[in-house]
Design an enzyme around this catalytic site. Structure first.
Site, PDB file in Angstrom:
ATOM      1  N   TYR A   1      42.531 -38.663 -38.825  1.00 39.35           N
ATOM      2  CA  TYR A   1      43.406 -39.534 -38.013  1.00 39.35           C
ATOM      3  C   TYR A   1      44.869 -39.345 -38.394  1.00 39.35           C
ATOM      4  CZ  TYR A   1      46.143 -43.697 -36.923  1.00 39.35           C
ATOM      5  OH  TYR A   1      47.156 -44.546 -36.532  1.00 39.35           O
TER       6      TYR A   1
ATOM      7  N   LYS B   1      48.115 -37.767 -36.281  1.00 43.09           N
ATOM      8  CA  LYS B   1      49.346 -38.514 -35.994  1.00 43.09           C
ATOM      9  C   LYS B   1      50.570 -37.761 -36.539  1.00 43.09           C
ATOM     10  CE  LYS B   1      49.811 -42.083 -34.360  1.00 43.09           C
ATOM     11  NZ  LYS B   1      50.008 -42.482 -32.922  1.00 43.09           N
TER      12      LYS B   1
HETATM   13  P1  NAD Z   1      43.807 -49.010 -30.113  1.00 39.40           P
HETATM   14  O1  NAD Z   1      42.730 -48.076 -30.508  1.00 39.40           O
HETATM   15  O2  NAD Z   1      43.539 -50.478 -30.114  1.00 39.40           O
HETATM   16  O3  NAD Z   1      44.324 -48.643 -28.651  1.00 39.40           O
HETATM   17  C1  NAD Z   1      44.508 -47.328 -28.239  1.00 39.40           C
HETATM   18  C2  NAD Z   1      44.642 -47.344 -26.707  1.00 39.40           C
HETATM   19  O4  NAD Z   1      44.865 -45.993 -26.275  1.00 39.40           O
HETATM   20  C3  NAD Z   1      43.385 -47.826 -25.979  1.00 39.40           C
HETATM   21  O5  NAD Z   1      43.737 -48.724 -24.957  1.00 39.40           O
HETATM   22  C4  NAD Z   1      42.782 -46.556 -25.414  1.00 39.40           C
HETATM   23  O6  NAD Z   1      42.038 -46.764 -24.219  1.00 39.40           O
HETATM   24  C5  NAD Z   1      44.018 -45.718 -25.170  1.00 39.40           C
HETATM   25  N1  NAD Z   1      43.740 -44.274 -25.143  1.00 39.40           N
HETATM   26  C6  NAD Z   1      42.986 -43.575 -26.033  1.00 39.40           C
HETATM   27  N2  NAD Z   1      42.933 -42.281 -25.670  1.00 39.40           N
HETATM   28  C7  NAD Z   1      43.687 -42.156 -24.534  1.00 39.40           C
HETATM   29  C8  NAD Z   1      44.040 -41.065 -23.708  1.00 39.40           C
HETATM   30  N3  NAD Z   1      43.579 -39.824 -23.958  1.00 39.40           N
HETATM   31  N4  NAD Z   1      44.834 -41.287 -22.647  1.00 39.40           N
HETATM   32  C9  NAD Z   1      45.297 -42.544 -22.375  1.00 39.40           C
HETATM   33  N5  NAD Z   1      44.984 -43.620 -23.128  1.00 39.40           N
HETATM   34  C10 NAD Z   1      44.197 -43.429 -24.194  1.00 39.40           C
HETATM   35  O7  NAD Z   1      45.035 -48.662 -31.043  1.00 39.40           O
HETATM   36  P2  NAD Z   1      46.160 -49.601 -31.674  1.00 39.40           P
HETATM   37  O8  NAD Z   1      45.697 -50.132 -32.964  1.00 39.40           O
HETATM   38  O9  NAD Z   1      46.665 -50.517 -30.627  1.00 39.40           O
HETATM   39  O10 NAD Z   1      47.270 -48.489 -32.003  1.00 39.40           O
HETATM   40  C11 NAD Z   1      48.211 -48.097 -31.005  1.00 39.40           C
HETATM   41  C12 NAD Z   1      49.129 -47.046 -31.571  1.00 39.40           C
HETATM   42  O11 NAD Z   1      49.800 -47.559 -32.711  1.00 39.40           O
HETATM   43  C13 NAD Z   1      48.406 -45.787 -32.047  1.00 39.40           C
HETATM   44  O12 NAD Z   1      49.196 -44.678 -31.715  1.00 39.40           O
HETATM   45  C14 NAD Z   1      48.313 -45.965 -33.552  1.00 39.40           C
HETATM   46  O13 NAD Z   1      48.298 -44.715 -34.202  1.00 39.40           O
HETATM   47  C15 NAD Z   1      49.592 -46.713 -33.836  1.00 39.40           C
HETATM   48  N6  NAD Z   1      49.596 -47.589 -35.017  1.00 39.40           N
HETATM   49  C16 NAD Z   1      48.596 -48.507 -35.201  1.00 39.40           C
HETATM   50  C17 NAD Z   1      48.643 -49.384 -36.277  1.00 39.40           C
HETATM   51  C18 NAD Z   1      47.570 -50.439 -36.503  1.00 39.40           C
HETATM   52  O14 NAD Z   1      47.583 -51.100 -37.527  1.00 39.40           O
HETATM   53  N7  NAD Z   1      46.649 -50.654 -35.574  1.00 39.40           N
HETATM   54  C19 NAD Z   1      49.710 -49.312 -37.179  1.00 39.40           C
HETATM   55  C20 NAD Z   1      50.707 -48.352 -36.966  1.00 39.40           C
HETATM   56  C21 NAD Z   1      50.631 -47.519 -35.871  1.00 39.40           C
HETATM   57  O1  DAU Z   2      48.580 -48.329 -41.763  1.00 38.59           O
HETATM   58  C1  DAU Z   2      48.507 -48.231 -40.376  1.00 38.59           C
HETATM   59  C2  DAU Z   2      47.092 -47.931 -39.954  1.00 38.59           C
HETATM   60  O2  DAU Z   2      46.343 -49.111 -40.181  1.00 38.59           O
HETATM   61  C3  DAU Z   2      46.995 -47.498 -38.501  1.00 38.59           C
HETATM   62  O3  DAU Z   2      47.674 -46.276 -38.349  1.00 38.59           O
HETATM   63  C4  DAU Z   2      45.540 -47.347 -38.067  1.00 38.59           C
HETATM   64  O4  DAU Z   2      45.472 -47.064 -36.690  1.00 38.59           O
HETATM   65  C5  DAU Z   2      44.828 -48.657 -38.336  1.00 38.59           C
HETATM   66  O5  DAU Z   2      43.464 -48.537 -38.009  1.00 38.59           O
HETATM   67  C6  DAU Z   2      44.985 -49.059 -39.809  1.00 38.59           C
HETATM   68  O6  DAU Z   2      44.257 -48.160 -40.676  1.00 38.59           O
HETATM   69  P1  DAU Z   2      43.361 -48.665 -41.904  1.00 38.59           P
HETATM   70  O7  DAU Z   2      42.369 -47.625 -42.208  1.00 38.59           O
HETATM   71  O8  DAU Z   2      44.209 -49.182 -43.002  1.00 38.59           O
HETATM   72  O9  DAU Z   2      42.663 -49.954 -41.191  1.00 38.59           O
HETATM   73  P2  DAU Z   2      41.169 -50.515 -41.211  1.00 38.59           P
HETATM   74  O10 DAU Z   2      41.210 -51.860 -40.547  1.00 38.59           O
HETATM   75  O11 DAU Z   2      40.174 -49.530 -40.732  1.00 38.59           O
HETATM   76  O12 DAU Z   2      40.915 -50.741 -42.757  1.00 38.59           O
HETATM   77  C7  DAU Z   2      41.775 -51.558 -43.568  1.00 38.59           C
HETATM   78  C8  DAU Z   2      41.270 -51.470 -44.992  1.00 38.59           C
HETATM   79  O13 DAU Z   2      40.009 -52.156 -45.070  1.00 38.59           O
HETATM   80  C9  DAU Z   2      41.008 -50.050 -45.474  1.00 38.59           C
HETATM   81  O14 DAU Z   2      41.348 -49.964 -46.847  1.00 38.59           O
HETATM   82  C10 DAU Z   2      39.496 -49.886 -45.321  1.00 38.59           C
HETATM   83  C11 DAU Z   2      38.980 -51.282 -45.540  1.00 38.59           C
HETATM   84  N1  DAU Z   2      37.741 -51.637 -44.790  1.00 38.59           N
HETATM   85  C12 DAU Z   2      37.740 -51.429 -43.443  1.00 38.59           C
HETATM   86  C13 DAU Z   2      36.621 -51.741 -42.709  1.00 38.59           C
HETATM   87  C14 DAU Z   2      36.595 -51.508 -41.212  1.00 38.59           C
HETATM   88  C15 DAU Z   2      36.679 -52.199 -45.447  1.00 38.59           C
HETATM   89  O15 DAU Z   2      36.705 -52.407 -46.687  1.00 38.59           O
HETATM   90  N2  DAU Z   2      35.561 -52.519 -44.714  1.00 38.59           N
HETATM   91  C16 DAU Z   2      35.481 -52.309 -43.367  1.00 38.59           C
HETATM   92  O16 DAU Z   2      34.417 -52.598 -42.768  1.00 38.59           O
END
Ligand code: NAD
Ligand code: DAU
Length: 344
Positions: A153, A157
């Site tokens: 992942y 990115k």
């Molecule tokens: P998410 O998985 O909840 O949402 C992703 C969205 O993208 C979904 O609606 C999905 O349908 C759409 N998508 C996936 N593939 C696609 C494609 N080929 N064409 C068009 N749409 C598509 O993700 P999120 O957590 O909302 O993250 C959004 C963005 O922010 C991502 O780029 C992620 O890397 C970044 N980001 C996330 C976090 C976090 O903590 N969740 C933190 C920092 C950055």
């Molecule tokens: O830091 C930004 C990132 O944060 C984003 O770029 C990613 O899209 C987003 O998914 C998130 O990544 P993490 O891997 O940190 O998030 P996640 O919620 O999957 O996990 C958070 C922490 O919790 C990580 O250390 C793994 C742990 N974890 C996660 C799951 C799903 C557990 O211990 N148990 C679980 O079941």
């Protein structure tokens, strides 16, 4: 401004679209989303009938579709949230991450060059910087920290970010990039730590904590992230990267225990499971640049944000129960195709 938001049916994208449609009625928001498992149009119910909002279903990696969309809509700005976002899924199936996160982003970049987009904003992550050791709390990710990824992942990115920078240098595309820490808040898919733990705890199910639970994440309330992106679009300097985070570091165990306490469930639900492969130890953002240059400050700290978030999940059980049952995937069919509003 006409703003094309990709991935606007996912967690952060939907929060951003909801925020922007209401906050900037003078702007037009075009939401493009493939509606993968992570995309859910229920997240957008409050704005779907607003005059400054429009939705398209499509793939950012589908060249013909993307070029036709740019030709038709002629956006001024692109904000690219669309991505495969879950680290665990990237360990199971890396190739879809390359397809969407890398090829999808470069497809958008090509269209942006051709149609003279005034700003391409790439929503990136702090995971591009790799991880920090647990015994060096003095270290933080700055914009100068070298790219050093761990998972498929984060590698996808980082690759996308490099292409974004290359299109700025080579083709003069006006770009900005933001690297944000872990978000939490309404509409987060219940595969991610916080919503997974809330949904399981309320059902008295075991809470799987990876490894020793000592990994640290730097949590930011999703609306603070959305507001930071809005600010970067309006005041950010072209070509720059901005780190976004609010100094809210917590171990996973602390987060899980906070959830348990809030929903009044025993810590005996915690179960330690096999660690994630390549599991990053600690993320921590230094937000000095965006604070000093753009005046951004987060409005929530972890205590206020997590309380709001847990309450939202308790008040919106139907939302995540629909996801767990798979019903939400029928929403598009029911609300759009069956009513003849969109053809696939
Ligand atoms: P998410 O998985 O909840 O949402 C992703 C969205 O993208 C979904 O609606 C999905 O349908 C759409 N998508 C996936 N593939 C696609 C494609 N080929 N064409 C068009 N749409 C598509 O993700 P999120 O957590 O909302 O993250 C959004 C963005 O922010 C991502 O780029 C992620 O890397 C970044 N980001 C996330 C976090 C976090 O903590 N969740 C933190 C920092 C950055
Ligand atoms: O830091 C930004 C990132 O944060 C984003 O770029 C990613 O899209 C987003 O998914 C998130 O990544 P993490 O891997 O940190 O998030 P996640 O919620 O999957 O996990 C958070 C922490 O919790 C990580 O250390 C793994 C742990 N974890 C996660 C799951 C799903 C557990 O211990 N148990 C679980 O079941």
């Amino acid at each position: 401004m006409k703003i094309l938001v990709t991935g606007g049916a996912g967690f952060i994208g939907a929060n951003f679209v909801n925020y922007m449609v209401n906050e900037h009625p003078e702007d037009e928001i075009i939401n493009l989303d493939l509606l993968t498992y992570a995309g859910n149009l229920e997240n957008l119910k409050d704005v779907e009938n607003k005059p400054n909002y429009k939705f398209y279903k499509g793939d950012i990696a589908d060249r013909e579709f993307i070029f036709n969309l740019f030709e038709k809509e002629r956006p001024d700005v692109v904000v690219n949230f669309a991505a495969e976002s879950h680290v665990d899924r990237s360990i199971e199936n890396p190739s879809i991450f390359v397809q969407t996160n890398v090829l999808g982003t470069t497809t958008l970049l090509d269209a942006s060059v051709k149609y003279g987009i005034k700003r391409f904003h790439q929503v990136s992550t702090d995971e591009v910087y790799g991880d920090l050791p647990l015994d060096r709390p003095d270290l933080f990710f700055t914009e100068e920290t070298p790219i050093h990824t761990s998972s498929p992942y984060s590698s996808s990115k980082a690759a996308a970010d490099l292409f974004v920078r290359a299109y700025h240098r080579t083709f003069g595309l006006p770009i900005t990039i933001s690297c944000c820490s872990n978000n939490y808040g309404p509409y987060q898919f219940p595969e991610k730590l916080i919503p997974l733990m809330i949904s399981r705890a309320t059902a008295d199910e075991k809470l799987p904590v990876y490894g020793d639970g000592a990994n640290v994440r730097d949590w930011l309330y999703v609306l603070d992230h959305c507001k930071a992106i809005d600010l970067i679009l309006r005041k950010g300097k072209v070509g720059e990267t901005y780190n976004i985070g609010g100094h809210n570091e917590k171990t996973n165990l602390e987060v899980v225990k906070t959830v348990l306490k809030a929903v009044d469930k025993p810590e005996s639900l915690i179960t330690y499971v096999e660690d994630r492969k390549g599991h990053d130890r600690r993320y921590a953002i230094d937000p000095t640049k965006i604070e000093n240059e753009l005046g951004w400050v987060p409005e929530e700290n972890f205590d206020t944000g997590i309380a709001k978030t847990i309450q939202w999940y308790l008040d919106n059980e139907d939302w995540w129960k629909n996801i767990l049952s798979g019903d939400y995937q029928n929403y598009f069919q029911k609300m759009y195709i069956d009513k003849g509003r969109v053809s696939e």
